[in-house]
Structures are given as C-alpha cells and as structure tokens.
Design a protein around this motif. Structure first.
Motif, short mmCIF file in Angstrom:
data_model
loop_
_atom_site.label_atom_id
_atom_site.label_comp_id
_atom_site.label_asym_id
_atom_site.label_seq_id
_atom_site.Cartn_x
_atom_site.Cartn_y
_atom_site.Cartn_z
N GLY A 1 -16.90 -31.38 -6.03
CA GLY A 1 -17.87 -30.73 -6.80
C GLY A 1 -18.88 -30.77 -6.24
N ASP B 1 -15.67 -29.94 -1.22
CA ASP B 1 -15.49 -29.14 -2.43
C ASP B 1 -14.76 -29.55 -3.73
N TRP B 2 -13.66 -30.29 -3.23
CA TRP B 2 -12.95 -30.97 -4.34
C TRP B 2 -13.59 -31.92 -5.30
N THR C 1 -21.71 -31.18 -12.28
CA THR C 1 -21.15 -30.40 -11.28
C THR C 1 -19.58 -30.85 -10.71
N ARG C 2 -19.23 -32.25 -10.93
CA ARG C 2 -18.04 -32.76 -10.50
C ARG C 2 -16.59 -31.94 -11.11
N THR C 3 -15.79 -32.00 -10.21
CA THR C 3 -14.69 -31.32 -10.58
C THR C 3 -13.80 -32.48 -11.65
N ASP D 1 -10.67 -33.46 -11.14
CA ASP D 1 -9.67 -34.16 -10.58
C ASP D 1 -10.57 -35.49 -10.21
N TYR D 2 -11.79 -35.27 -9.67
CA TYR D 2 -12.82 -36.56 -9.18
C TYR D 2 -13.15 -37.07 -10.21
N ALA E 1 -17.85 -22.97 -3.86
CA ALA E 1 -16.49 -23.90 -3.51
C ALA E 1 -15.95 -22.72 -2.53
#
Length: 789
Positions: free
Chosen positions: A40, A37-38, A519-521, A523-524, A62
């Motif tokens: 995305g 989930d981190w 859809t990526r976070t 942070d990523y 998430a």
C-alpha cells in the motif's frame, strides 16, 4: 525555559507489530523484495487547501510510476482530483502576506495568488522558464519573483509584470574603456574621432536618461562582468537592493567522473557525466555582491569583518605535511538563496549565512546597506565540522528580531536575537529541533522534537516570549507537518514501524489527532510482524547508550545459541532507530524472515547517526569506521550476554555507508565477524564526493592519514571471513569503481571466499524487484551457508 506537556489523547494505533503471544506471519524472500505496491503506497507530499478545511496529498498508483492527487475533508474519504480540477489546485509551501489574507502559489513553475478570504485564484505568470523564489513586496500590493537570473514584480492593481533587476554576466557596454595611451593619442590628434566620441556618449547618456525617467520602460541591465557566474540572488522586498552570490567563471577545474552503461536500449555502451570526486582544491569560493538598483552600483561585500576568517584551523596539519600556509582569508560558500539570505518583510534589513569552505566555521551577518559592509552577529565554530542541518534562520514579523538554530549547546536548538544583539535560547536540553515554522504573528514556533527518546518524534511548539515548550502530538513517528492557513490546525505526516506514511490533523494547541488516511492493503494489514524492540546498548567507550532495534523471537529457547546478524544503516548521518516507518522497510521484512529462520538481528544507530547531538555526530572526525565499529562490537557483546547470541556465528551487512562499515568490520575485526555482505560500498574515501567527505576527513593532501585509516581498501589484506560485494553498475552516488578496485586488491592478494555481484541496470538505490530479490537471495544464502555450522 518552562516545559508544559498537555494531556493528549491516546496514541493512534498503527505499529501493527506482533503483540506478545501472537505468531508473526511468515514472509517469503520473494514477497519481501517484491514491488512494494503490495504493502500500500504511502502518502507522499501533503498540503492544506486555502480554506483550512480541505487537505490534498499525492500517492503513487499501484502498478505504475505515476502519481495522483487526492482531496480529503473527512477521515478515510479521499477523492481523486480530476485532471480538469488541477488548474484551481492549491500547492504545498505557499508564501503568505503579512496578515495571511493572501498567498502566493508556485505550481509547475507558474505563479498564482490566492485570496484567502474568497478563494479567488489569479494567475500571475505562465511561461516556459519556471519562476522561483516568490515573495511579497514590502507594500503588500506586489509579488516579486525570479525567472532565471532576472527579477520581476507583479502589480495586483495593474495586473502587470515588470522587470525589477536584469542581471548580466558580461561587460557593461556603456562603461568607460580601460586606460589606453594609444586611444588617448588618437583622440587628441584626430578631432573628427573626438567629435564622434562626444556625440556617441551624449546619445547614450540621453537614451539612458529617457529610459530612467520613463516608468513604462524596463530598467537597464546590471552588468557583473564576464568573469563570473551567478550562483544565487535575492531581492529586497522594498525593491531597492539585490544581493548576488557569484563565483569565478570556469574556475572549478575538478575532473568529472564518467559513468558507463552496458545494458542500453540502443545496444551500444553509453556514458554519462557524473559527480566530481573529493579533491585537494574543493569547491570554488564564492563572492557576495550588493547591487543598489536605482543606480545599478555593484559593491563586493568583503568578508574581512567575519571573526576568525583569516585564521586557519588546519594550520598544524598544513605545516606537518609541508604545505604552504594559508594566505589571506579562508574561502566562503553560501547555500541556496532560501537557506542563506533572508530579508525582513519591509526590506530594511537582511541577514546572510556564510560558511568557510573547510566548514569549521559558519557566520550569520547582517548587512549595513548604506555602508555596504557585513556586520557579524553570530559565529558557530567546530573543530570537526559545522552541521549543515539544524542551521535555519530568519526574521520575526517585527522586522528586528532574528531567530536562528545553533548547535552551540551540543544539540540543535532555537534562539532569538533582539535588535540590541542580545540572544537567548528558546529551547534547550539533550534533544534537537528541526523543520521550524512560525505562526503569523511570530509568537509561537512549531518544530519537530525528540525530547522523550532520540527516535520518538513529535510536533512541539515554543513561545517566543518565554520559551514555554509544548508537545502537541502523541504519535511517536512524526515525519513532517504544515500549519494551516488560518493557524488553527496542523497537518501531520506520520508513520510507524509497519505503517507507511499517513496523514492526520491536530489542533495547533495540541490534542487528539484525527487520522485521515490508511493506504495499506488488506493483505498487508492482516499480517502480524516481529515487533522491533528499541533498546539502549551500553557503551564501553564513554559514549551515551547506543540506541538500536532488536529483532528476535518472543521467547528464546533455553540453552540455545542464536546466530547473529547485524544491520548497518546507510548515509552515515541518518537515524534508523526510530518509531517511524523505516527507509529500510525491505530490510525490516528480511529481518522478520531471519528471525523466522532462527537468527537474532540488531540494527544500531552507531556514532555519527542523526538525532543525537554534535558530539555523537563528530565522533568519527578523521577516523571514519572506528567509533562505529566499537559500537557494533559493544552491540555484539550485549547480544551474547543478554540474548543468547552465538559469538562464533556473527554476520553483518548494509548498503552505502553500511557497506563501508561491513568492510570495516570484516577487515578490522575478522575474529568477530564471520560473514558480511557489503552493498554499494565506499571502499576508498578519496573517490567519494567532496562536500560530504572533506567535512569529516579534510582533504587528501592535507590529511592523508585520515583517508588511510578510514578507507577499507587499506585493510584488504586482513580479509579472513566470507564476503559478498553487491553493487549497481550505474550507481551515480558511490561509483561501481569502488567495488571493482577492491575486487582487484583481493585478486592480487589471492584472497578466498569472496564474490562480487554486479547489477547492470541499478543505480545507488535499487528499483527493480528482480535485482532486490537476487541481492537478498545471495545475502540469505551467505548467512545460511556460513552462520549455521
């Protein structure tokens, strides 16, 4: 065939690997193996709305296993669909009528029809047993569908659902009894019995006549006898015929495996029934029956007309092992109804695809409906095995042209056969077609293609008229696509090395892609990654170059030797050297960590991998683990010669087929592979499933030598290096028994420097982050302990 490549817009940015000079962001093992989930969550299923303007997709929440549905009309403006709106939602894989003005939707097992001019949605069926196999009737005014083994028709005008064919696996109660001399004697001597029988027969005949003449009544059932089971069926769009695939009732005597669970909510050990293992008998043969619905006449279609059906391609092996020769025809199997039976839209013709149980042949045949006879039109044979992928087929809208895929050129390509039986290739070359979809009038075929590089996938189209090929996208990592209802656009699911699956739209004629999601976070997205270099490793065994992913520092220190880790993808017939987001995304992050710690990593598409044609696929026939090991040794020598690889410190790891190959490397080339981690490995191919294994190794009674040379357990005495075995104890694909039996062999052989790590709550694909972390902690510590000396 002409090849036309239009000018396309620049490829969408998205790989986000570290550029030259950029320093990769450090990654910890804990984060690499954490719940993804981190990162995305990717776009999962995606489909068009009825108006070709809206797009829908599903995405995992998430922190939850639940999925939500989103609607999107403009880039990056996805809106969650409220639960109250679900009732009016479109669904993936609609079935269109001939002129694409209407579409059948199957959602949650219920059936709907959408008017594509007005958007009006009509529910056809709401039930507890799901509907299946919906199609338009030949007249366009009815929708046909199956519920369990029965077929029904919905009239748009009457808003009425009526049964069309009711199949029963029982004896016909109205059928004449079998010949019996005692019964004949009784009827001859006892006039009362004779009179009662005549009255009963007359009543039955009259009842059936009335029922047949009354259009408001359901048709009489079709009885197939009580000695068969129904495996599949398909109704002709004109409602006149039904094709039924059957097999003998209780004919499969293979023993079912038991899977033990030790960590359970009840606190007691529990067992589940699981798959059957490879066997000498294999799956049951199937039969094909033609039902004339007006008369309920059932005729078994004989396979005698299929060329080569009575020729045993394994006769020499059978004789060598003193087994009885084949008598009569080889057994036949069919895939699911959607894959094996296709009617023309008007119901006048039908084509079926049959394959021999030994999978050395597959046939496409039409059916002479009047004569109830198969007419073969295409045969594909392979001395190894016919590929189950790349075998799509169907009819063009003209109701006479049959299209199909075939590997006959060495690669899966698209062909068209006209009514006169003449066939021509619509695509060709050292690349493959897959996921074929035709436009409404049948003038253009759309499909996934990889003509640039084996691992670069785009959407292509080919003209039915002259085979002109167009490459429509320039994304590199296309995974799937869907043509819009109006035929003007493509909805494309695509990904990149460090970008999970997203969606974009492209004109169906090609052009710039419009990205709809990311859809990526944050942070990523902010991280820099080690860019995997796609490299061609020369083969010393006459194969084409072996394509691979290389992970290494941007600059190698002069004079330094780098310990080598080689990764082996699973599934055997899978492709990992692509521009797509890998199935092994955790492993890719682990490879970043290894590079950070001073290793170089090579991930190879060894022989047997997908995407490289027939000869690459079948190179392992009767010798699993041998050509692949040659490829890995070539890869190792290439690293030593070109990338400062340390020949004395080489590790290898992988899961499933990769675990099997880790064993083969450690046991058959112990002088070259110092350490290995075999995850959920096959150790003895006699314990795996029949459908996969028998294609490659035949059956244990027929080809015991193939199983012996291909099974790691036969080489257990050759272990010299350092070995980790890790396996989920409730693995329902490769049973935990495989690793337990290998452990017992090592115990008996008094082998040292090996360990078995069992995971009580994991199946074949691990799902719990704690297990992922523990497994890869062990792998990392193994390599650190043994490859840096």
């Amino acid at each position: 065939m002409r090849f036309v490549l239009p000018l396309l817009a620049a490829t969408l940015a998205g790989s986000l690997a570290a550029s030259a000079g950029a320093t990769p962001t450090p990654i910890t093992l804990d984060q690499a193996m954490a719940n993804p989930d981190w990162i995305g969550n990717p776009v999962e299923a995606a489909w068009w709305g009825w108006d070709s303007r809206q797009v829908y997709f599903k995405q995992k929440r998430a922190g939850s296993p639940l999925r939500d549905t989103f609607q999107i009309a403009t880039p990056y403006a996805a809106k969650k669909v409220d639960d109250k709106q679900l009732a009016n939602l479109d669904s993936a894989d609609p079935v269109y009528n001939r002129d694409r003005t209407r579409a059948i939707l199957l959602r949650n097992g219920d059936l709907f029809e959408r008017d594509l001019k007005t958007g009006a949605l009509t529910q056809i069926l709401r039930g507890t047993t799901p509907a299946a196999d919906p199609q338009y009737a030949a007249d366009g005014a009815h929708v046909q569908f199956r519920v369990a083994s029965d077929w029904f028709s919905w009239s748009r005008g009457e808003r009425l659902v009526s049964p069309v064919a009711l199949l029963r696996t029982a004896k016909d109660p109205d059928a004449a009894p079998d010949a019996d001399t005692r019964r004949d004697l009784q009827l001859r001597l006892m006039s009362t019995l004779a009179r009662l029988k005549e009255e009963k027969d007359a009543t039955r005949d009259r009842r059936n006549e009335e029922r047949g003449a009354d259009a408001t009544r359901a048709p009489l059932p079709v009885y197939l006898g009580d000695k068969v089971t129904i495996d599949a069926s398909s109704l002709s769009p004109d409602g006149r015929y039904l094709l039924v695939v059957t097999s003998a009732k209780d004919g499969d005597k293979r023993r079912i495996g038991k899977l033990a669970k030790y960590v359970t909510e009840s606190g007691y050990e529990e067992t589940d029934d699981q798959r059957k293992r490879v066997s000498d008998t294999g799956p049951q043969a199937q039969q094909l029956k033609l039902v004339e619905l007006a008369t309920r006449k059932v005729t078994e279609l004989l396979f005698d007309t299929l060329p080569g059906i009575n020729v045993d391609p394994l006769a020499e092996l059978r004789a060598a092992h003193k087994l009885d020769p084949l008598k009569g025809n080889r057994g036949i199997r069919f895939e699911s109804r959607q894959e094996s039976i296709h009617w023309t839209a008007n119901g006048a013709q039908v084509a079926v695809m049959a394959q021999a149980i030994d999978n050395k042949d597959r046939w496409i045949a039409t059916v002479d409906l009047a004569a109830a006879r198969l007419k073969p039109v295409h045969r594909l044979s392979d001395a190894a095995w016919v590929n189950n992928r790349g075998n799509d087929f169907g009819w063009q809208p003209d109701n006479s042209t049959l299209w199909y895929q075939s590997e006959e050129s060495g690669y899966a390509h698209l062909y068209a056969m006209t009514a006169d039986g003449k066939s021509r290739a619509l695509t060709s070359g050292k690349w493959e077609t897959s996921a074929i979809e035709w436009n409404a009038d049948g003038s253009t075929a759309y499909f996934l293609c990889n003509p640039k590089l084996p691992g670069t996938y785009e959407v292509c189209s080919a003209s039915a008229k002259d085979g002109a090929l167009r490459e429509l996208t320039s994304l590199g990592g296309v995974e799937s696509f869907a043509l819009s209802p109006d035929g003007r656009k493509l909805l494309v699911r695509y990904s990149a090395a460090y970008m999970p699956t997203q969606i974009a739209t492209v004109a169906s004629s090609g052009g710039a892609a419009t990205q709809l999601t990311d859809t990526r976070t944050a942070d990523y997205k902010a991280r820099e990654w080690v860019a995997p270099q796609i490299v061609a490793v020369p083969s010393t065994h006459g194969a084409d170059p072996v394509w691979a992913k290389l992970y290494r520092p941007a600059t190698l220190e002069a004079g330094k030797k780098y310990p080598v880790v080689m990764f082996v993808h699973g599934a055997g017939y899978l492709q990992n050297t692509t521009k797509r987001y890998p199935v092994y995304f955790r492993e890719q992050m682990f490879h970043n960590l290894l590079v950070e710690k001073g290793y170089i990593v090579l991930d190879m598409d060894y022989r047997a991998s997908l995407g490289y044609g027939r000869d690459w696929r079948t190179a392992i026939y009767r010798q699993m683990g041998h050509p692949e090991l040659e490829d890995y040794i070539d890869g190792l020598n290439w690293l030593i010669a070109n990338h400062q690889g340390d020949a004395k410190n080489v590790g290898i790891y992988g899961g499933s087929y990769g675990g099997f190959m880790t064993f083969m490397a450690m046991l058959r080339a112990p002088e070259q592979f110092k350490s290995g981690a075999a995850l959920r490995p096959v150790t003895d191919w006699t314990t795996y499933n029949h459908e996969y294994t028998a294609n490659i190794l035949n059956t244990p009674d027929l080809d015991p030598d193939a199983y012996k040379v291909s099974s790691p357990i036969e080489y257990a005495d050759k272990l010299q290096g350092n070995l980790l075995i890790a396996h989920g104890m409730i693995d329902d694909n490769v049973f935990f028994q495989d690793s337990v039996r290998m452990a017992q062999r090592f115990i008996e052989l008094k082998k040292d420097n090996w360990e078995l790590a069992p995971y009580p709550m994991e199946r074949h694909g691990f799902v719990h982050p704690e297990s992922w972390y523990d497994e890869y902690r062990r792998i990392y510590q193994l390599f650190e302990r043994t490859l840096k000396q």
